[in-house]
Design an enzyme around this catalytic site. Structure first.
Site, PDB file in Angstrom:
ATOM      1  CD  GLU A  40      -2.769  -1.057   2.570  1.00  0.00           C
ATOM      2  OE1 GLU A  40      -3.663  -1.890   2.651  1.00  0.00           O
ATOM      3  OE2 GLU A  40      -2.568  -0.175   3.432  1.00  0.00           O
ATOM      4  CE  LYS A  51       5.592   4.646   6.740  1.00  0.00           C
ATOM      5  NZ  LYS A  51       5.350   5.975   7.285  1.00  0.00           N
ATOM      6  NE  ARG A  82      -2.456   4.096  12.201  1.00  0.00           N
ATOM      7  CZ  ARG A  82      -1.775   2.982  12.419  1.00  0.00           C
ATOM      8  NH1 ARG A  82      -0.487   3.037  12.680  1.00  0.00           N
ATOM      9  NH2 ARG A  82      -2.378   1.827  12.356  1.00  0.00           N
ATOM     10  NE  ARG A 138       2.353   5.816  16.321  1.00  0.00           N
ATOM     11  CZ  ARG A 138       3.630   5.750  16.146  1.00  0.00           C
ATOM     12  NH1 ARG A 138       4.168   6.341  15.112  1.00  0.00           N
ATOM     13  NH2 ARG A 138       4.376   5.072  16.966  1.00  0.00           N
ATOM     14  CD  GLU A 178      -0.677   8.785   7.738  1.00  0.00           C
ATOM     15  OE1 GLU A 178      -0.993   7.893   8.557  1.00  0.00           O
ATOM     16  OE2 GLU A 178       0.359   9.469   7.830  1.00  0.00           O
ATOM     17  CG  PHE A 207      -4.329   2.156   6.273  1.00  0.00           C
ATOM     18  CD1 PHE A 207      -4.226   1.469   7.463  1.00  0.00           C
ATOM     19  CD2 PHE A 207      -3.876   3.467   6.210  1.00  0.00           C
ATOM     20  CE1 PHE A 207      -3.687   2.071   8.590  1.00  0.00           C
ATOM     21  CE2 PHE A 207      -3.335   4.086   7.333  1.00  0.00           C
ATOM     22  CZ  PHE A 207      -3.249   3.379   8.519  1.00  0.00           C
ATOM     23  NE  ARG A 236       7.800   0.320  15.929  1.00  0.00           N
ATOM     24  CZ  ARG A 236       7.404   1.337  15.181  1.00  0.00           C
ATOM     25  NH1 ARG A 236       7.265   1.184  13.882  1.00  0.00           N
ATOM     26  NH2 ARG A 236       7.145   2.499  15.733  1.00  0.00           N
ATOM     27  CE  LYS A 279       8.874   2.372   9.855  1.00  0.00           C
ATOM     28  NZ  LYS A 279       8.602   3.476  10.746  1.00  0.00           N
TER      29      LYS A 279
HETATM   30  P1  ATP Z   1       6.939   6.667  10.373  1.00  0.00           P
HETATM   31  O1  ATP Z   1       7.656   7.852  10.872  1.00  0.00           O
HETATM   32  O2  ATP Z   1       7.702   5.850   9.387  1.00  0.00           O
HETATM   33  O3  ATP Z   1       5.537   6.954   9.909  1.00  0.00           O
HETATM   34  P2  ATP Z   1       5.821   5.540  12.737  1.00  0.00           P
HETATM   35  O4  ATP Z   1       6.551   4.977  13.901  1.00  0.00           O
HETATM   36  O5  ATP Z   1       5.013   6.778  12.907  1.00  0.00           O
HETATM   37  O6  ATP Z   1       6.874   5.688  11.582  1.00  0.00           O
HETATM   38  P3  ATP Z   1       5.118   3.058  11.637  1.00  0.00           P
HETATM   39  O7  ATP Z   1       4.208   2.079  12.240  1.00  0.00           O
HETATM   40  O8  ATP Z   1       6.536   2.731  11.706  1.00  0.00           O
HETATM   41  O9  ATP Z   1       4.797   4.470  12.233  1.00  0.00           O
HETATM   42  O10 ATP Z   1       4.728   3.267  10.130  1.00  0.00           O
HETATM   43  C1  ATP Z   1       3.406   3.200   9.776  1.00  0.00           C
HETATM   44  C2  ATP Z   1       2.799   4.593   9.760  1.00  0.00           C
HETATM   45  O11 ATP Z   1       2.636   4.977   8.418  1.00  0.00           O
HETATM   46  C3  ATP Z   1       1.424   4.572  10.358  1.00  0.00           C
HETATM   47  O12 ATP Z   1       1.465   4.950  11.720  1.00  0.00           O
HETATM   48  C4  ATP Z   1       0.636   5.549   9.522  1.00  0.00           C
HETATM   49  O13 ATP Z   1       0.631   6.824  10.142  1.00  0.00           O
HETATM   50  C5  ATP Z   1       1.418   5.674   8.240  1.00  0.00           C
HETATM   51  N1  ATP Z   1       0.743   5.100   7.056  1.00  0.00           N
HETATM   52  C6  ATP Z   1       0.566   5.729   5.871  1.00  0.00           C
HETATM   53  N2  ATP Z   1      -0.031   4.947   4.976  1.00  0.00           N
HETATM   54  C7  ATP Z   1      -0.249   3.762   5.581  1.00  0.00           C
HETATM   55  C8  ATP Z   1      -0.841   2.540   5.154  1.00  0.00           C
HETATM   56  N3  ATP Z   1      -1.306   2.375   3.914  1.00  0.00           N
HETATM   57  N4  ATP Z   1      -0.903   1.540   6.059  1.00  0.00           N
HETATM   58  C9  ATP Z   1      -0.432   1.687   7.324  1.00  0.00           C
HETATM   59  N5  ATP Z   1       0.139   2.825   7.773  1.00  0.00           N
HETATM   60  C10 ATP Z   1       0.236   3.852   6.918  1.00  0.00           C
END
Ligand code: ATP
Length: 591
Positions: free
Chosen positions: A254, A256, A261, A276, A306, A347, A424, A430
């Site tokens: 998907e 990103k 969030r 989040r 998101e 998502f 996690r 990712k």
């Molecule tokens: P990052 O700074 O990389 O976003 P993070 O620690 O905030 O890291 P992670 O769980 O590592 O969060 O990465 C997933 C994040 O990416 C989610 O918290 C969400 O905000 C964002 N996101 C964007 N598109 C998607 C998607 N299609 N599916 C899941 N998460 C997504």
């Protein structure tokens, strides 16, 4: 229960840095707490009145707390401020001042009156809830009332709590340990307590259920619309190959999105949004709420997605900073919404029409999402492919970057792919480009077309279609839509400026696969800065040169304000120069 018990425990906790010892002190405290107030004791120990998602903060302004300390201890405010400056902690100051006062007036101090946890909690709730005229005096009075019967040690913790600085250093996980040890068998039961916390992150509530019904009660805690669920997070791996392998050779990929969030809790009467970190965002995104209302036809649901700002004129995604000033704002939101609307890319669905969806595999959830949501301008599904083909996935990644995303999130599609709240793990992985560099040099690009303005830009152009020059083919190849960096005056003047250059159709020297609303003779050159150069399936600049099927695009382009009247269109930045810039950018990253 006497507040003294809490103050004594806090003092012991402060005296250790060992997590196990802290847990033991907490277990001791929880065991002797009456069941009906155990939630209050847990919140107070966290320095709060309610779980964070309720959005009520105690945080009395230090200035007011200083006044209360002065009144209660019979010294001047100036003296309190002076001491505060020396100690750096209002708790210690309150303690010292009350000690002195009590020494002086041993007989007038009523030692019979003892401060209860209930009284402290009640006054704190009143302090947090008092608003309007005269509220400052009322808050001070409520605090003085507590100080008047508090022991110096109790005053230390009351003062710290009321200004939001209790800071005992107890993480939520330590409280979970303590709860499992106090009311269960510790290790085995810890699992259930943690599961409950992940889908109902309210430690006071969990403590109360545990105390009343034991571990059985906690096992029965269910997802509730309105109570946030801790977000599932993604692991990372350094390459798409490794990701595909880890996923068993096939997975969903998907986009990103690079936004914020949002977990949306929807019922027929009300929608609540959480971040989040489970803060309540409802008042900041009324547009998202009405958009979900339009898109969702069921009774109730919890969605995960998101929110990303979009340029109304180019339709392109914008950097998230453009809406970050909505955070914490309650007023003036309407105007901001008009200027920079957001699109919610959904998502996941965690709850649907009364049913817990988190225990179902990814594909079932995605299907349900698509069944119950009708896409609109403002609510869309996260763009995705399901693939086992690395070349296809790589191209999709390039497209994601070109479309303004950070990269991809790969999602396991096996039977085990449940929604793991708060975890996690490798069910989600990712893959993003973790560099963001400003292009060092500015670019001089040729205007070849334009798009009709919308919203505030009605009547003028919303964005211009920009091209680089390819001397080998003598053609102008599109590289971005430009909608940022203009003053209102410049914008208003655009139609007149291009009047004489208007064409009925695309100029023969312009190569574009984008349909513009207006086409121009390529003549005007503008200076543009951008964040980086990306591969693009839609723009024609240097098509097939770096990668088959892709051209180059400029991400987040912005007009510098400089019209390059001194340059002919053939003197604009060439497609070859852009290829070189792209390659040196990639090299820099690989170093
Ligand atoms: P990052 O700074 O990389 O976003 P993070 O620690 O905030 O890291 P992670 O769980 O590592 O969060 O990465 C997933 C994040 O990416 C989610 O918290 C969400 O905000 C964002 N996101 C964007 N598109 C998607 C998607 N299609 N599916 C899941 N998460 C997504």
């Amino acid at each position: 229960m006497l507040y003294r018990e809490l103050a004594e425990t806090y003092e012991k906790i402060e005296g250790t840095t060992k997590r196990l010892e802290m847990t033991d002190y907490l277990v001791e405290l929880l065991k002797k707490t009456p069941h009906d107030i155990i939630d209050k004791v847990v919140y107070l120990t966290q320095g709060k009145l309610y779980p964070d998602f309720v959005g009520v903060e105690l945080g009395l302004a230090e200035k007011l707390a200083v006044k209360a300390v002065a009144l209660a201890s019979g010294v001047s405010e100036k003296k309190v401020v002076e001491l505060l400056y020396n100690y750096g902690d209002l708790g210690t100051v309150s303690e010292e001042l009350l000690k002195k006062k009590r020494q002086k007036s041993l007989f007038s101090f009523n030692t019979d009156e003892k401060l209860s946890v209930e009284k402290v909690y009640e006054n704190f709730v009143k302090i947090a809830g008092t608003e309007g005229s005269g509220s400052q005096d009322k808050k001070i009075k409520l605090l003085v009332e507590l100080f008047n019967v508090a022991t110096p040690r109790e005053a230390r913790y009351i003062a710290r709590t009321v200004v939001g600085k209790l800071r005992l250093g107890i993480a939520d996980m330590t409280i979970l340990d303590a709860l499992a040890a106090a009311f269960g068998d510790g290790k085995e039961h810890r699992k259930y307590v943690e599961r409950a916390y992940n889908i109902h992150p309210d430690l006071g509530y969990i403590a109360k259920v545990l105390a009343a019904e034991g571990v059985e009660g906690v096992i029965n805690i269910q997802i509730e619309v309105g109570v946030p669920i801790r977000a599932m997070l993604a692991e990372r791996l350094p390459s798409l190959e490794e990701i595909l392998k880890k996923m068993g050779g096939r997975a969903a990929f998907e986009y990103k999105y690079d936004g914020m969030r949002i977990q949306a809790h929807v019922t027929k009467d009300k929608t609540v949004l959480y971040s989040r970190r489970l803060e309540n965002l409802t008042s900041q995104f009324p547009d998202v709420i009405s958009a979900i209302g339009e898109a969702f036809k069921g009774d109730n649901a919890i969605f995960d997605g998101e929110a990303v700002p979009v340029d109304v004129n180019t339709g392109e995604l914008l950097p998230f900073q453009m809406v970050s000033h909505r955070r914490g704002r309650k007023y003036g939101i309407e105007k901001i919404i008009d200027e920079i609307p957001v699109v919610l890319f959904l998502f996941d669905v965690l709850y649907l029409n009364g049913e817990d969806m988190t225990t179902k595999p990814y594909s079932v959830r995605r299907k349900a999402l698509e069944e119950w949501i009708t896409e609109t301008d403002r609510v869309k599904f996260a763009h995705r492919i399901v693939s086992d083909n690395l070349d296809e996935i790589r191209l999709f990644f390039d497209k994601a970057i070109a479309d303004g995303c950070e990269g991809l999130v790969a999602k396991n599609i096996g039977d085990e792919s449940i929604y793991r709240a708060g975890a996690r793990e490798f069910l989600w992985i990712k893959y993003k480009r973790d560099y963001r560099i400003e292009l060092i040099d500015t670019l001089d690009l040729v205007v070849v077309g334009a798009f009709a303005g919308k919203g505030r830009r009605k009547g003028t152009y919303g964005a211009l279609l920009m091209a680089a020059y390819n001397p080998d083919k003598d053609s102008f190849e599109t590289v971005c839509k430009l909608g940022s960096g203009f003053t209102d005056e410049q914008l208003a003047g655009l139609p007149r400026m291009f009047e004489g250059l208007l064409l009925k159709e695309r100029h023969p020297r312009v190569w574009s696969e984008i349909e513009a609303d207006y086409w121009f003779v390529p003549r005007i050159v503008m200076e543009v800065v951008g964040a980086e150069i990306t591969l693009s399936p839609t723009h024609t600049c240097a098509r097939d040169v770096v990668e088959h099927g892709s051209g180059l695009a400029i991400r987040f382009p912005r007009f510098t304000g400089k019209w390059r009247d001194d340059k002919s269109p053939e003197e604009a930045t060439t497609t070859k120069e852009l290829v070189e810039m792209y390659r040196s950018q990639v090299k820099k990253v690989e170093k």
